[in-house]
Write an enzyme that holds these catalytic residues in place. Structure first.
Site, PDB file in Angstrom:
ATOM      1  N   ARG A 256       0.851  -1.184   0.000  1.00  0.00           N
ATOM      2  CA  ARG A 256       0.000   0.000   0.000  1.00  0.00           C
ATOM      3  C   ARG A 256       0.889   1.236   0.000  1.00  0.00           C
ATOM      4  O   ARG A 256       1.872   1.304   0.750  1.00  0.00           O
ATOM      5  CB  ARG A 256      -0.903   0.043   1.249  1.00  0.00           C
ATOM      6  CG  ARG A 256      -2.069  -0.926   1.227  1.00  0.00           C
ATOM      7  CD  ARG A 256      -3.117  -0.533   0.169  1.00  0.00           C
ATOM      8  NE  ARG A 256      -4.272  -1.415   0.167  1.00  0.00           N
ATOM      9  CZ  ARG A 256      -4.413  -2.486  -0.621  1.00  0.00           C
ATOM     10  NH1 ARG A 256      -3.463  -2.829  -1.474  1.00  0.00           N
ATOM     11  NH2 ARG A 256      -5.507  -3.226  -0.565  1.00  0.00           N
ATOM     12  N   GLU A 285      -4.180   6.908  -4.520  1.00  0.00           N
ATOM     13  CA  GLU A 285      -4.392   6.416  -5.895  1.00  0.00           C
ATOM     14  C   GLU A 285      -5.725   6.911  -6.436  1.00  0.00           C
ATOM     15  O   GLU A 285      -6.676   7.050  -5.658  1.00  0.00           O
ATOM     16  CB  GLU A 285      -4.398   4.873  -5.882  1.00  0.00           C
ATOM     17  CG  GLU A 285      -3.032   4.297  -5.551  1.00  0.00           C
ATOM     18  CD  GLU A 285      -3.045   2.765  -5.466  1.00  0.00           C
ATOM     19  OE1 GLU A 285      -4.064   2.142  -5.826  1.00  0.00           O
ATOM     20  OE2 GLU A 285      -2.033   2.209  -5.038  1.00  0.00           O
ATOM     21  N   HIS A 303      -1.167  -0.483  -9.823  1.00  0.00           N
ATOM     22  CA  HIS A 303      -1.797  -1.390  -8.840  1.00  0.00           C
ATOM     23  C   HIS A 303      -2.292  -2.678  -9.525  1.00  0.00           C
ATOM     24  O   HIS A 303      -3.486  -2.969  -9.528  1.00  0.00           O
ATOM     25  CB  HIS A 303      -2.956  -0.664  -8.130  1.00  0.00           C
ATOM     26  CG  HIS A 303      -3.296  -1.286  -6.795  1.00  0.00           C
ATOM     27  ND1 HIS A 303      -3.693  -0.559  -5.702  1.00  0.00           N
ATOM     28  CD2 HIS A 303      -3.327  -2.584  -6.383  1.00  0.00           C
ATOM     29  CE1 HIS A 303      -3.951  -1.362  -4.685  1.00  0.00           C
ATOM     30  NE2 HIS A 303      -3.735  -2.601  -5.070  1.00  0.00           N
TER      31      HIS A 303
HETATM   32  C1  DGY Z   1      -5.323  -6.419  -2.523  1.00  0.00           C
HETATM   33  O1  DGY Z   1      -5.690  -7.576  -2.680  1.00  0.00           O
HETATM   34  O2  DGY Z   1      -5.259  -5.869  -1.419  1.00  0.00           O
HETATM   35  C2  DGY Z   1      -4.979  -5.651  -3.756  1.00  0.00           C
HETATM   36  O3  DGY Z   1      -4.183  -4.577  -3.469  1.00  0.00           O
HETATM   37  C3  DGY Z   1      -6.246  -5.205  -4.458  1.00  0.00           C
HETATM   38  O4  DGY Z   1      -7.080  -4.633  -3.552  1.00  0.00           O
END
Ligand code: DGY
Length: 337
Positions: A256, A285, A303
């Site tokens: 993240r 994002e 992402h």
């Molecule tokens: C997750 O699985 O957390 C990915 O980042 C998509 O949300």
């Protein structure tokens, strides 16, 4: 604005019965997922894939028994705190659940589920891709070629660094951290040092635990972040931690964006304090600062850690399994709260 009645309600096999729970799906899902949903529930799909506004999310909470959402829907306390809420379960498509106020959801007895496990390998593969891209200057070299600036083979220009024998530092040795480390050690011949808040018992490849995040930052040639995006982790990898990194080291993040002080990271990349990086996640994002876009020593991806056809099907099917179990009064396969 979505129109539940006209735009996107799909009628499942069992529509006419009031007993069939109504599930609202906030994003466009793979066909196999829609089919499974429609075989079990009355379903409202989002065919346009347009993001829901806060008002639309609140309306969804009032109209649907369950919501299948993704990381793009932020269920804050403000959004969840409505008096006439009907939704009893939020099944999130993804492993990270930092977009949902879990404490508040729990206090209101809203069940939250996620999709762990099925995306581990795909995300670890992408972390390795970013490690390779960063250390082999992939973006810079490809840009040169596409811009018509490549003048032919050179023995000395744009050299990267070899990975064999180098140290990969993993921060957050959960499923994805471990899978990344295993690949780096077994396939690329890297040493592994890691920090994890809790003790990690069994690791089936050589990996050395470090006392702190700072130790990992200091000792690694490449640092790879695998931390959940919980509020407590926001900004954890701050300017001070980044300053500890070795000169000429690399920074990778597939977890993240919020866990890193993005400004400090950009500065370290811009000043070449560190040699380069690979990022699949960002603060706030999908807004990416121009100062990051402008850098040629970092590979930037939108992402896509779990973005393979197979994995996206599995994620959706697991989210639906959670809904089926919940409404069938069984234990959800992956309940978070
Ligand atoms: C997750 O699985 O957390 C990915 O980042 C998509 O949300």
């Amino acid at each position: 604005m979505y129109n539940l009645a006209l735009d996107c309600t799909e009628i499942g096999d069992k529509l006419m019965s009031n007993a069939i729970p109504k599930i609202l799906v906030t994003r466009k899902m793979p066909d196999v997922v829609n089919k499974k949903l429609m075989a079990n529930f009355t379903v409202s799909l989002n065919k346009s894939d347009k993001l829901f506004t806060e008002v639309e999310l609140q309306r969804a909470l009032k109209e649907a028994d369950g919501i299948l959402c993704s990381v793009t829907e932020r269920f804050t306390k403000k959004i969840l705190n409505i008096t006439d809420r009907k939704t009893k379960i939020i099944a999130s498509f993804g492993v990270g659940v930092d977009h949902i106020d879990l404490k508040f959801a729990k206090s209101k007895s809203i069940v939250v589920t996620n999709t762990p496990g099925v995306l581990t390998d795909a995300t670890a593969d992408l972390a390795i891709y970013l490690i390779l891209a960063a250390t082999r200057k992939a973006y810079l070299s490809e840009k040169k070629l596409r811009d018509g600036e490549w003048t032919g083979f050179s023995a000395v220009e744009d050299l990267g660094v070899s990975l064999k024998g180098k140290t990969l530092g993993i921060i957050g040795m959960g499923r994805i951290g471990k899978a990344t480390a295993r690949r780096a050690n077994m396939a690329l011949g890297m040493k592994v040092v890691y920090f994890n808040r809790s003790y990690i018992g069994s690791i089936d490849f050589p990996a050395r635990p470090a006392q702190s995040i700072g130790h990992v930052m200091r000792e690694s040639d490449i640092v790879s972040i695998h931390l959940p995006g919980d509020k407590g982790n926001h900004g954890l990898i701050n300017e001070e931690q980044i300053s500890l990194m070795k000169d000429n080291s690399f920074f990778i993040n597939t977890s993240r964006g919020e866990v890193v002080d993005q400004k400090a990271l950009i500065e370290a990349l811009r000043t070449r304090k560190i040699a380069g990086g690979g990022l699949d996640v960002f603060e706030n994002e999908p807004n990416i600062p121009q100062s990051l876009i402008d850098l040629d020593n970092v590979t930037l991806l939108p992402h896509i850690g779990s973005a393979t056809k197979e994995v996206r099907d599995e994620m959706g099917l697991l989210a639906v399994e959670n809904l089926i179990s919940y409404f069938g009064e069984k234990d959800c396969p992956s309940r978070v709260v």
